[in-house]
Structures are given as structure tokens and as C-alpha cells.
Design an enzyme around this catalytic site. Sequence first.
Site, PDB file in Angstrom:
ATOM      1  N   GLU A 100     -47.229 100.529 -19.503  1.00 18.92           N
ATOM      2  CA  GLU A 100     -46.445  99.054 -19.552  1.00 18.92           C
ATOM      3  C   GLU A 100     -48.011  98.552 -20.421  1.00 18.92           C
ATOM      4  O   GLU A 100     -47.974  97.738 -19.663  1.00 18.92           O
ATOM      5  CB  GLU A 100     -46.168  98.455 -18.418  1.00 18.92           C
ATOM      6  CG  GLU A 100     -44.943  99.126 -17.327  1.00 18.92           C
ATOM      7  CD  GLU A 100     -44.116  98.555 -16.676  1.00 18.92           C
ATOM      8  OE1 GLU A 100     -43.217  97.887 -16.774  1.00 18.92           O
ATOM      9  OE2 GLU A 100     -44.799  97.392 -15.796  1.00 18.92           O
ATOM     10  N   HIS A 127     -49.067  97.460 -10.826  1.00 18.05           N
ATOM     11  CA  HIS A 127     -48.221  95.941 -11.452  1.00 18.05           C
ATOM     12  C   HIS A 127     -49.536  95.200 -12.364  1.00 18.05           C
ATOM     13  O   HIS A 127     -49.605  94.518 -11.806  1.00 18.05           O
ATOM     14  CB  HIS A 127     -47.178  95.618 -11.030  1.00 18.05           C
ATOM     15  CG  HIS A 127     -46.837  95.269 -12.865  1.00 18.05           C
ATOM     16  ND1 HIS A 127     -46.406  93.940 -12.955  1.00 18.05           N
ATOM     17  CD2 HIS A 127     -45.018  95.619 -13.035  1.00 18.05           C
ATOM     18  CE1 HIS A 127     -46.076  93.974 -13.899  1.00 18.05           C
ATOM     19  NE2 HIS A 127     -44.808  94.883 -13.858  1.00 18.05           N
TER      20      HIS A 127
HETATM   21  P1  PGA Z   1     -39.984  94.006 -18.572  1.00 19.42           P
HETATM   22  O1  PGA Z   1     -40.794  93.849 -17.754  1.00 19.42           O
HETATM   23  O2  PGA Z   1     -38.987  94.891 -18.939  1.00 19.42           O
HETATM   24  O3  PGA Z   1     -39.567  92.400 -18.031  1.00 19.42           O
HETATM   25  O4  PGA Z   1     -40.629  93.963 -20.076  1.00 19.42           O
HETATM   26  C1  PGA Z   1     -40.767  95.631 -17.396  1.00 19.42           C
HETATM   27  C2  PGA Z   1     -42.097  94.913 -15.963  1.00 19.42           C
HETATM   28  O5  PGA Z   1     -43.376  94.147 -15.782  1.00 19.42           O
HETATM   29  O6  PGA Z   1     -42.214  96.282 -15.397  1.00 19.42           O
END
Ligand code: PGA
Length: 298
Positions: free
Chosen positions: A207, A135
Amino acid sequence: MPNLYKKPFIIANWKMNHGFESTDIWLDKFFRAFYSNREKFDNLTFVICPATILLDYIDSEVMDEGLEQLEDIIAKRKQTLSRLTDEEIDKILIEEKIIKIGGQDCHYELSGSFTGNTSLLNLKEVGCEFVIIGHSERREFNAEGNQIIAKKLNLAISQKFMPILCIGENLAVRNKKEHINFVQEQLKEALAMLDSNQSFELLIAYEPIWSIGSGNVPTILEIKEISDAIIATINELKSQNKIANNANVSVLYGGSVNSKNSASILAIDNIDGLLIGKASLEADEFVEIALSYQSSAK
Ligand code: PGA
């Protein structure tokens, strides 16, 4: 390799939020919303990735919930309860968990002198089938690079976890229009320790860092451009014999997902699920996101 789970994946990443009391409230709301919409959720997989300390508790709550529904579950599977051994019943309860459990990170060794880290063996013991790896918050705040991520991914696959590998560019990279290359390189480096004999299942969550927690979401075309690039990279690695030909890979999107934008993201072909941070902290909103799949017309 057969995919064990139904798509789309609706995954909650709670990050460092929720205590035991608010977890109870969340689970209560989730169970209630789940049962009142049950048939709509037949074709998706819910996953919750809470803080490590909550994992064991959540898993036993989910298992207890299954036990309460045991007769229904057995009837749905057209089996007879009296003919099942305790072991078989346990196996069924695990298979039928209405929400699967995942860790937010793991160490690249199974045990040893690594103070403060979490072993995949412990994650397995508390019922995790999924684990988030790489992540962007781990990359940024814990200085995790692609090599460490490759080691973690390799171990998670060999321990039969379903890894959720996170990749994505920051704003500077996107502004330079280098995002496709950047994401493809991140992916190749993360998969570098695998070989063509190792068949595996993997979720890749795109992401973009500039989207996480910001309310800014890429356009549908921008998400599609990257999900296509990810699939192309996977196919290239397969054709070069760098990863197994039968590897089963799905692409997810994460970054400011909510119940208003989820349907259009889920409608993108090549997108098989969502990794949801902030909007997953409220059970009702999390379930709304899953319900929006019905209108994504896929
Ligand atoms: P968010 O986070 O939905 O708050 O943007 C997503 C993530 O970091 O997996």
C-alpha cells in the site's frame, strides 16, 4: 502449508467509518448482491475489517445469514443435516461464512494493562480469522515501528490468524527511487521474529502511502515491480532459513482501488487480492470490484 482460503482476497478496510445503522444497510445490500452473483464468487474470499466495536455484531449477522441458508449449504457439501451434530453444524457455518471477519489492529500481548488496545483473544472470540497489522495510518498516527509490528505479526501467526501485513513507501522515498529497498527492508524487519520451524500463512498488502485515499494509483508495471520484489524477498528469507520453507505468502495491493481499476490490478500475476478502503464503504461498489475479477482474465 495449505492455503485455507480461495484467491483472490477481496478485503474491505472500513477504517473508522460506519455505525450500526449503516452497517445494517451495507450488510443487506452485500447479502443481496452476493446471492444474485453467487456462482461468480465461488472462487474468492471476501473479508470485512470494520471498527472493533462493530465486529461482534457483524459476525453474528453473517452467522445468522448462514443459518438461514443452512439447507442449501449442507446440500452443496453433499452432507445430510440429520446426521450432523450441533458442533459440526457450527463448524460448517464458520467455514462457509460468505464474508470473513478481520480486526484492523491488535496488541502484541494477549492480555495486560494496555488501556484502549485490542487483544487477539478477543478478536478470536468475536469470530475474526484475519487481522490487519502495520497499516500506514497506525504507523503514522500511533507511532508504530517495524519492531512493534514484528511482535504483533509473530503473535498473530502463533494464534493462527491470517495476518494482513501492510507495507509501502511514501512519496519522498519513491521520488528518490528507493522504494524497492524500502519495502524489502520493511518486510524483513516485520518478519524478523519468525523462525524456520514456524509454518504460517500471510497476506502482504503493498500500500504505497501516496496512493491511499488520494486517487493516485501506481501503474501496473510499478505494482508488478514491487510484488515481484516482495516475492523475491520471501524466497530469499526461505533460502536463508529465516522463515519456514513452506510458508504460504500472497501479495495484495491497496491504495485507491475502485471498480474501474480493480480488474487490471487483479490481472497482475503475483497479485492475489485487494485491500480496499474508501470504495469498500459502499456495498455495491465493493461487490462491483469483486465482479471485475471475472474480466481480469487471470
Ligand atoms: P483507500 O485505502 O482504498 O481509501 O485508498 C486503502 C487502505 O488504506 O487500506
